[in-house]
Design a protein around this motif. Structure first.
Motif, PDB file in Angstrom:
ATOM      1  N   VAL A   1      -3.806   4.220  12.903  1.00  0.00           N
ATOM      2  CA  VAL A   1      -3.625   5.145  11.782  1.00  0.00           C
ATOM      3  C   VAL A   1      -4.060   6.532  12.218  1.00  0.00           C
ATOM      4  N   GLN A   2      -3.704   7.524  11.412  1.00  0.00           N
ATOM      5  CA  GLN A   2      -4.161   8.888  11.668  1.00  0.00           C
ATOM      6  C   GLN A   2      -4.859   9.425  10.423  1.00  0.00           C
ATOM      7  N   ILE A   3      -6.021  10.005  10.666  1.00  0.00           N
ATOM      8  CA  ILE A   3      -6.773  10.657   9.601  1.00  0.00           C
ATOM      9  C   ILE A   3      -7.088  12.066  10.083  1.00  0.00           C
ATOM     10  N   MET A   4      -6.609  13.027   9.346  1.00  0.00           N
ATOM     11  CA  MET A   4      -6.789  14.435   9.664  1.00  0.00           C
ATOM     12  C   MET A   4      -6.363  14.733  11.113  1.00  0.00           C
ATOM     13  N   GLY A   5      -5.231  14.136  11.491  1.00  0.00           N
ATOM     14  CA  GLY A   5      -4.646  14.395  12.805  1.00  0.00           C
ATOM     15  C   GLY A   5      -5.257  13.627  13.956  1.00  0.00           C
ATOM     16  N   GLN A   6      -6.245  12.799  13.715  1.00  0.00           N
ATOM     17  CA  GLN A   6      -6.889  12.027  14.780  1.00  0.00           C
ATOM     18  C   GLN A   6      -6.533  10.558  14.625  1.00  0.00           C
ATOM     19  N   SER A   7      -6.182   9.914  15.739  1.00  0.00           N
ATOM     20  CA  SER A   7      -5.787   8.504  15.713  1.00  0.00           C
ATOM     21  C   SER A   7      -7.009   7.595  15.717  1.00  0.00           C
ATOM     22  N   TYR A   8      -6.883   6.499  14.972  1.00  0.00           N
ATOM     23  CA  TYR A   8      -7.912   5.472  14.919  1.00  0.00           C
ATOM     24  C   TYR A   8      -7.234   4.119  15.009  1.00  0.00           C
ATOM     25  N   LEU A   9      -7.847   3.188  15.734  1.00  0.00           N
ATOM     26  CA  LEU A   9      -7.376   1.812  15.803  1.00  0.00           C
ATOM     27  C   LEU A   9      -8.311   0.984  14.928  1.00  0.00           C
ATOM     28  N   PRO A  16      -7.415  -7.407   8.239  1.00  0.00           N
ATOM     29  CA  PRO A  16      -7.216  -8.831   7.954  1.00  0.00           C
ATOM     30  C   PRO A  16      -5.752  -9.116   7.629  1.00  0.00           C
ATOM     31  N   GLU A  17      -5.338 -10.335   7.866  1.00  0.00           N
ATOM     32  CA  GLU A  17      -3.967 -10.735   7.560  1.00  0.00           C
ATOM     33  C   GLU A  17      -3.656 -10.459   6.094  1.00  0.00           C
ATOM     34  N   GLY A  18      -2.534  -9.827   5.851  1.00  0.00           N
ATOM     35  CA  GLY A  18      -2.108  -9.524   4.496  1.00  0.00           C
ATOM     36  C   GLY A  18      -2.765  -8.298   3.895  1.00  0.00           C
ATOM     37  N   GLY A  19      -3.672  -7.662   4.616  1.00  0.00           N
ATOM     38  CA  GLY A  19      -4.397  -6.522   4.069  1.00  0.00           C
ATOM     39  C   GLY A  19      -3.864  -5.164   4.491  1.00  0.00           C
ATOM     40  N   GLU A  20      -2.776  -5.153   5.258  1.00  0.00           N
ATOM     41  CA  GLU A  20      -2.282  -3.878   5.773  1.00  0.00           C
ATOM     42  C   GLU A  20      -1.878  -2.881   4.688  1.00  0.00           C
ATOM     43  N   PRO A  21      -1.174  -3.288   3.631  1.00  0.00           N
ATOM     44  CA  PRO A  21      -0.820  -2.293   2.606  1.00  0.00           C
ATOM     45  C   PRO A  21      -2.050  -1.643   1.966  1.00  0.00           C
ATOM     46  N   GLN A  22      -3.073  -2.438   1.662  1.00  0.00           N
ATOM     47  CA  GLN A  22      -4.277  -1.893   1.053  1.00  0.00           C
ATOM     48  C   GLN A  22      -5.023  -0.982   2.027  1.00  0.00           C
ATOM     49  N   LEU A  23      -5.075  -1.369   3.302  1.00  0.00           N
ATOM     50  CA  LEU A  23      -5.760  -0.550   4.293  1.00  0.00           C
ATOM     51  C   LEU A  23      -5.025   0.774   4.490  1.00  0.00           C
ATOM     52  N   ARG A  24      -3.712   0.730   4.545  1.00  0.00           N
ATOM     53  CA  ARG A  24      -2.935   1.970   4.704  1.00  0.00           C
ATOM     54  C   ARG A  24      -3.106   2.877   3.481  1.00  0.00           C
ATOM     55  N   GLU A  25      -3.195   2.296   2.291  1.00  0.00           N
ATOM     56  CA  GLU A  25      -3.435   3.093   1.085  1.00  0.00           C
ATOM     57  C   GLU A  25      -4.811   3.746   1.154  1.00  0.00           C
ATOM     58  N   ALA A  26      -5.810   2.998   1.625  1.00  0.00           N
ATOM     59  CA  ALA A  26      -7.158   3.554   1.771  1.00  0.00           C
ATOM     60  C   ALA A  26      -7.160   4.691   2.795  1.00  0.00           C
ATOM     61  N   VAL A  27      -6.460   4.495   3.895  1.00  0.00           N
ATOM     62  CA  VAL A  27      -6.362   5.542   4.920  1.00  0.00           C
ATOM     63  C   VAL A  27      -5.711   6.790   4.326  1.00  0.00           C
ATOM     64  N   ASP A  28      -4.645   6.606   3.557  1.00  0.00           N
ATOM     65  CA  ASP A  28      -3.971   7.749   2.931  1.00  0.00           C
ATOM     66  C   ASP A  28      -4.915   8.506   1.996  1.00  0.00           C
ATOM     67  N   ARG A  29      -5.733   7.771   1.248  1.00  0.00           N
ATOM     68  CA  ARG A  29      -6.676   8.426   0.329  1.00  0.00           C
ATOM     69  C   ARG A  29      -7.739   9.206   1.099  1.00  0.00           C
ATOM     70  N   VAL A  30      -8.271   8.598   2.142  1.00  0.00           N
ATOM     71  CA  VAL A  30      -9.289   9.273   2.949  1.00  0.00           C
ATOM     72  C   VAL A  30      -8.692  10.502   3.624  1.00  0.00           C
ATOM     73  N   ASP A  31      -7.509  10.359   4.189  1.00  0.00           N
ATOM     74  CA  ASP A  31      -6.841  11.479   4.852  1.00  0.00           C
ATOM     75  C   ASP A  31      -6.605  12.619   3.865  1.00  0.00           C
ATOM     76  N   ALA A  32      -6.095  12.295   2.681  1.00  0.00           N
ATOM     77  CA  ALA A  32      -5.832  13.331   1.674  1.00  0.00           C
ATOM     78  C   ALA A  32      -7.122  14.023   1.246  1.00  0.00           C
TER      79      ALA A  32
END
Length: 115
Positions: free
Chosen positions: A6-14, A18-34
């Motif tokens: 993912v990218q947060i404020m232009g910086q990549s993170y690995l 958990p299985e099935g948790g990708e949509p929620q994690l990506r939403e959390a990343v989007d909130r943190v990035d914003a």
């Protein structure tokens, strides 16, 4: 455990995900990035670590407000009526209904979701 980049404020993170948790994690990343980009773009704070702390505090405060609003909606607003004082839980006066609607509106004010 799956890993996603993912990218947060232009910086990549690995991140581990958990299985099935990708949509929620990506939403959390989007909130943190914003949240971080909003603070950075305001121009008052430059250091990435300070931006991260401020964004975390803002997100935690928003979450606490949402939880308090949900608890207020779920909490009984008045004691149960005395026996023989109406038909019980089916009776909700207009003031009580308006109060519940206001509380629900407050809970939904953040992003349009209850949770």
């Amino acid at each position: 455990m799956k890993q996603i980049e993912v990218q947060i404020m232009g910086q990549s993170y690995l991140l581990g995900c958990p299985e099935g948790g990708e949509p929620q994690l990506r939403e959390a990343v989007d909130r943190v990035d914003a949240a971080m980009c909003k603070i950075r773009d305001a121009g008052k704070v430059k250091a990435r670590d300070r931006i991260a702390v401020l964004a975390s505090l803002n997100l935690a405060f928003d979450l606490a407000q949402r939880e308090a609003s949900l608890a207020a909606v779920a909490a009984p607003a008045a004691p149960a009526p005395a026996p023989g004082a109406g038909s019980g839980t089916d009776d909700i006066d207009e003031a009580h209904a308006a109060q519940l609607i206001r509380r629900l509106d407050q809970a939904l004010a953040g992003d349009g979701h209850l949770l």
